[in-house]
Motif scaffolding. Sequence first.
Motif, PDB file in Angstrom:
ATOM      1  N   SER A  88       3.559  -0.984  30.061  1.00 50.64           N
ATOM      2  CA  SER A  88       2.330  -1.553  30.602  1.00 50.64           C
ATOM      3  C   SER A  88       2.629  -2.894  31.262  1.00 50.64           C
ATOM      4  O   SER A  88       3.724  -3.418  31.141  1.00 50.64           O
ATOM      5  CB  SER A  88       1.286  -1.724  29.492  1.00 50.64           C
ATOM      6  N   ARG A  89       1.631  -3.417  31.922  1.00 52.26           N
ATOM      7  CA  ARG A  89       1.734  -4.742  32.531  1.00 52.26           C
ATOM      8  C   ARG A  89       0.500  -5.535  32.141  1.00 52.26           C
ATOM      9  O   ARG A  89      -0.586  -4.960  31.925  1.00 52.26           O
ATOM     10  CB  ARG A  89       1.869  -4.625  34.051  1.00 52.26           C
ATOM     11  N   PRO A  90       0.625  -6.859  32.067  1.00 45.25           N
ATOM     12  CA  PRO A  90      -0.525  -7.674  31.677  1.00 45.25           C
ATOM     13  C   PRO A  90      -1.747  -7.495  32.579  1.00 45.25           C
ATOM     14  O   PRO A  90      -2.877  -7.607  32.120  1.00 45.25           O
ATOM     15  CB  PRO A  90       0.004  -9.104  31.767  1.00 45.25           C
ATOM     16  N   LEU A  91      -1.531  -7.203  33.843  1.00 49.42           N
ATOM     17  CA  LEU A  91      -2.640  -7.040  34.782  1.00 49.42           C
ATOM     18  C   LEU A  91      -3.468  -5.801  34.462  1.00 49.42           C
ATOM     19  O   LEU A  91      -4.641  -5.713  34.811  1.00 49.42           O
ATOM     20  CB  LEU A  91      -2.108  -6.965  36.216  1.00 49.42           C
TER      21      LEU A  91
ATOM     22  N   PHE B  49       2.374  -8.657  37.000  1.00 48.62           N
ATOM     23  CA  PHE B  49       2.703  -7.373  37.623  1.00 48.62           C
ATOM     24  C   PHE B  49       3.932  -6.711  37.011  1.00 48.62           C
ATOM     25  O   PHE B  49       4.296  -5.609  37.414  1.00 48.62           O
ATOM     26  CB  PHE B  49       2.947  -7.586  39.119  1.00 48.62           C
ATOM     27  N   THR B  50       4.567  -7.370  36.052  1.00 45.93           N
ATOM     28  CA  THR B  50       5.822  -6.875  35.498  1.00 45.93           C
ATOM     29  C   THR B  50       5.561  -5.902  34.353  1.00 45.93           C
ATOM     30  O   THR B  50       4.910  -6.245  33.363  1.00 45.93           O
ATOM     31  CB  THR B  50       6.694  -8.043  35.005  1.00 45.93           C
ATOM     32  N   TYR B  51       6.092  -4.696  34.504  1.00 48.56           N
ATOM     33  CA  TYR B  51       5.949  -3.672  33.467  1.00 48.56           C
ATOM     34  C   TYR B  51       6.984  -3.903  32.375  1.00 48.56           C
ATOM     35  O   TYR B  51       8.146  -4.182  32.659  1.00 48.56           O
ATOM     36  CB  TYR B  51       6.134  -2.275  34.054  1.00 48.56           C
ATOM     37  N   THR B  52       6.541  -3.776  31.123  1.00 45.58           N
ATOM     38  CA  THR B  52       7.445  -3.892  29.978  1.00 45.58           C
ATOM     39  C   THR B  52       7.132  -2.786  28.977  1.00 45.58           C
ATOM     40  O   THR B  52       6.035  -2.231  28.974  1.00 45.58           O
ATOM     41  CB  THR B  52       7.297  -5.267  29.276  1.00 45.58           C
ATOM     42  N   MET B  53       8.119  -2.493  28.147  1.00 46.24           N
ATOM     43  CA  MET B  53       7.953  -1.486  27.094  1.00 46.24           C
ATOM     44  C   MET B  53       7.414  -2.185  25.859  1.00 46.24           C
ATOM     45  O   MET B  53       8.032  -3.120  25.346  1.00 46.24           O
ATOM     46  CB  MET B  53       9.295  -0.822  26.788  1.00 46.24           C
ATOM     47  N   GLY B  54       6.272  -1.735  25.373  1.00 41.35           N
ATOM     48  CA  GLY B  54       5.676  -2.321  24.183  1.00 41.35           C
ATOM     49  C   GLY B  54       6.248  -1.723  22.911  1.00 41.35           C
ATOM     50  O   GLY B  54       7.028  -0.759  22.938  1.00 41.35           O
TER      51      GLY B  54
END
Length: 194
Positions: free
Chosen positions: A184-187, A173-178
């Motif tokens: 985005s988040r893995p989910l 559920f954790t949003y990160t900057m690609g």
Amino acid sequence: MYAKVENNVVVKVNSSLASFNRSAPSWSAEQLAANGIYEVVYDNTNLKDNRFYINGAESFTFANDTVTASYTAAVGKALDDVNEVDEEGNALLDDNGNQVVTLGLKSNEKNKIKAQAASLLQSTDWYVIRNAESSVAIPANVSTYRAAVRTKSNEMETSIDGAATVEAVEALFTYTMGADDVVSRPLGEWPILA
């Protein structure tokens, strides 16, 4: 938040300065300190997202003219469902004779996903009802969207089931900057009706 200190020990904590003294809200920082009243500084080092963790107890300390609020270590919530038992180890049953189950983190998060999917589908349910009642075709984009929502819900639930730790569930559920400057988040995200 403010604290009252007496003999280097925090004796009272309150969000209102007036709870310590009616004149306190108009006092300067020096006057507050002279009366043993200090603004609380928070050390959130041990605080974690309460969606995934049970945070530890809060405590207050006084040192170097500073009152610090800190927390004991957080504990991850139980991942899996637990069948409850009584003090003798026998299955705990509800009034209908069914096993009492405390849902774990995975089940709770999957239930939230299902509720989100149902909410998304609700806006287009009338197309399905109209089709059932009067055989009017469901627009292709609506059918595609509804299928995509159900597929995404299943994918999200499978990802949650596959997480082996509380940290792994949280990471989904954790949003990160690609690298492409996309957050985005893995989910993943829910589809949008086109």
